[in-house]
Design an enzyme around this catalytic site. Sequence first.
Site, PDB file in Angstrom:
ATOM      1  N   ASN A 146     -30.408  11.902  69.327  1.00  0.00           N
ATOM      2  CA  ASN A 146     -31.813  10.520  69.158  1.00  0.00           C
ATOM      3  C   ASN A 146     -32.785  10.725  69.855  1.00  0.00           C
ATOM      4  OD1 ASN A 146     -31.403   7.584  68.545  1.00  0.00           O
ATOM      5  ND2 ASN A 146     -29.568   7.677  68.750  1.00  0.00           N
ATOM      6  N   ASP A 147     -33.973  10.952  69.222  1.00  0.00           N
ATOM      7  CA  ASP A 147     -35.144  10.913  70.182  1.00  0.00           C
ATOM      8  C   ASP A 147     -35.590   9.069  70.342  1.00  0.00           C
ATOM      9  OD1 ASP A 147     -35.847  13.365  70.123  1.00  0.00           O
ATOM     10  OD2 ASP A 147     -36.929  12.928  67.591  1.00  0.00           O
ATOM     11  N   CYS A 148     -34.764   8.178  70.346  1.00  0.00           N
ATOM     12  CA  CYS A 148     -34.945   7.201  70.699  1.00  0.00           C
ATOM     13  C   CYS A 148     -34.156   6.644  71.617  1.00  0.00           C
ATOM     14  CB  CYS A 148     -34.798   6.229  69.693  1.00  0.00           C
ATOM     15  SG  CYS A 148     -35.918   6.682  68.440  1.00  0.00           S
TER      16      CYS A 148
END
Length: 815
Positions: free
Chosen positions: A488-490
């Site tokens: 999850n890049d975020c």
Amino acid sequence: MTMEQQKRYGHFDDQHREYVITDPQTPWPWINYLGNEDFFSLISNTAGGYSFYKDAKFRRITRYRYNNVPMDNGGRYFYIKDGDTVWNPGWKPCKTPLDFYECRHGMSYTRITGRKNGVEASVLFFVPLKKWAEVQKLTLKNESSETKTLKLFSFEEWCLWNAATDMENFQRNFSTGEVEIEGSTIYHKTEYRERRNHYAFYHVNTPIQGFDTDRETFVGLYNEFADPQAVMEGKPRNSHAHGWSPIASHYIEVTLKPGESKDFVFLLGYIENEQDEKFEAPQMINKKKAHALIAELDSTAKVDKAFAELCEYWDALLNIYKVRTGNDKLDRMVNIWNQYQCMVTFNFSRSASFFESGVGRGMGFRDSNQDLVGFVHQIPPRARQRIIDIASTQFPDGGCYHQYQPLTKRGNNDIGGGFNDDPCWLIFGTVAYIKETGDFSILDEMVPFDNQPGSEVTLFEHLKISMDHVIKNLGPHMLPLIGRADWNDCLNLNCFSWDPNESFQTTENVSEGTKAESLMIAGLFVVTGKDYVALCKKIGKAEEAARMQKAVDEMIEAVKKHGWDGEWYLRAYDFYGRKIGSNECEEAKIFIESQGWCTMAEIGAEDGMVAKSLDSCKKYLECEHGMVLNNPAFTKYIYEYGEISSYPEGYKENAGIFCHNNPWVIIGECLAGRGNDAWSHYAKILPSYVEEKYQTLHKVEPYVNCQMVAGKDAYKPGEGKNSWLTGTAAWMWYTVSEFILGIKPDYDGIRIDPCLPETATDYTVQRKFREADYEITIHPNGAQKGVKQIVVDGKPIDGTVIPYSAGKHVVEVTM
Ligand code: GLC
Ligand code: GLC
């Protein structure tokens, strides 16, 4: 469902492997991809889009303006002037109402047909195999009873090669544009005089009666693509571009008797010359290679042959795995569209779509490893090369660049590294490759670090340091440190940002003193760790297998001890060591990623953890359109969490349905033997099922998966975005082919282990595997899971692996 939602814009044509769009005003441009290896194009259902060679940023051939008004303006346009009426076969840009419109998106080709006032114009767009060119075969047919005299204008707008500076650096760009015109060929040679050794051309295989190469002269400064002055007046200007915006437009006068039809082959090509062969005369480009390429494709017969070859190429690719279940919706996704999307994502990673501008993102380390799992059965040698390319961007400590540029194959410094899930994916991709091919020799390939010559070690060594990277970066609970982010890049637990001018992806990544740990990486480590252990045993590295088995066992214990929240797996610990994704949290009490990976890893299955986690996914994450990423959604920005809380409720990583991770839970369900649940989750995000239910609501292409569908907390749940380039493609494929239908490549053969809804009936899978060809019929007999007996060529075998042997085999499986 409202009337609006029931409106249909198209339908599947399985026999031709096409999606047929019957109304040009789709809720969003519905696109297709042309090209298979070097030369690529994106094409929308109204002929919008652009072309590039290998790299959408550095070798952009034609120009495209994103987020335009109107949407999707610019592309390869044919203007037909018939008396006072000017129209385009794809309706745009003139938007003259057509008597008939149809766009057929097929396997690497698109055919757009329009009819107006007794004239039919049909254009077949494709990139021939191994050619650096897009063919546009236009067939004009007079269906009226009178002779027709038509004026035909073609149109392409050149990009000044670097797609980023092309949209920025106007003080330079407006002075650099250069073209040459020779007969029916318009050459684009901007910057060729200096460092470039490549040019492009646009050709038609017939004499022309005029041309234009300067945009303003052709269109008119106060006109639009919808009403270019030259076209409206029916008079080309024969303009020669110097600077400003070079274009290519041919002008052809066509007379057609009643019933007569004519073909025109337009060719958009790309050429590279050797440094010492760049010029044929001072300032004149060497056109030898262009002439040769044109000669290969300058007649209907040659083009039809190239098209037939492309179709055969796809026949062969799609013959490798074919299912017959009797359920058309499933069969068409498995046999056609899912596999097609896997090829496209393999080719483009996340670089060029109608949601990815082609300038920002190259090939992702994690993304590409996942993509190749959906592609490896199609063209294994290309997957092999990809693995080597990816591994070459790794650092000696096992970390890696998050992305690399396809043209240079160099790590992308703008984004850097520090995403701690990245290394594990290399094992995921490599294991899939070896299982498919049996080619263990890839492990002995010498692969550099950060592309530095002299730094080479074996690929196996890269796998080892990938595993070690996780073990060497454990936090206080002996769980993996998350780094900049995991899958999850975020979820940016070490990037504290109050500055709107900085990107969450590149802002500081505080590793000093962090306690931020990821349960997603923990699960990923256990899954890929088990694979790594099995691989080590297979190649006789018993000691290494034992070493890693111990690490895997310790990770399992750490998850059970510190990663379980009572009803589901925690998601993470933050910088300060506080729980994320826990019942104790105010918002986002449960996340999908750790449920997916920890159930795939079967952590704590014996203690009921897996079943509880899967039940919690159904209870808290599932909705009509799929499973959301987290629940409840964040309603405010949380400084310690980063980008995830920057999105409004229900979108993207904040409780959107991130289709990419739904299959993880589905595989978890399959491993747990819960076939009914697995199927119901799967069908919710299967495009062919969505197609039927909500064409308008969903908005994006109904024949492929999109990255995200707005979740239950969104303003408009069910709306899709970011179609085409998403890990969803590979994961949907992996899930359905190996876990639902249960045909799993393994080192010594094919393992059969389906997990089906109890309503499933007998089905047959045709599977080419290495030098073998299997016809496998499964008789589920109402069972969701559990193979009772396998009979190969009339003889029962022990266990569930069909031992590999070349040749044709008939297999009967009883569950
Ligand atoms: C995008 C990225 C992918 C990432 C995902 C979740 O799809 O391409 O790498 O894992 O978003 O943030
Ligand atoms: C944004 C997106 C995420 C993507 C990332 C890649 O954070 O939300 O999906 O992976 O950008 O740069």
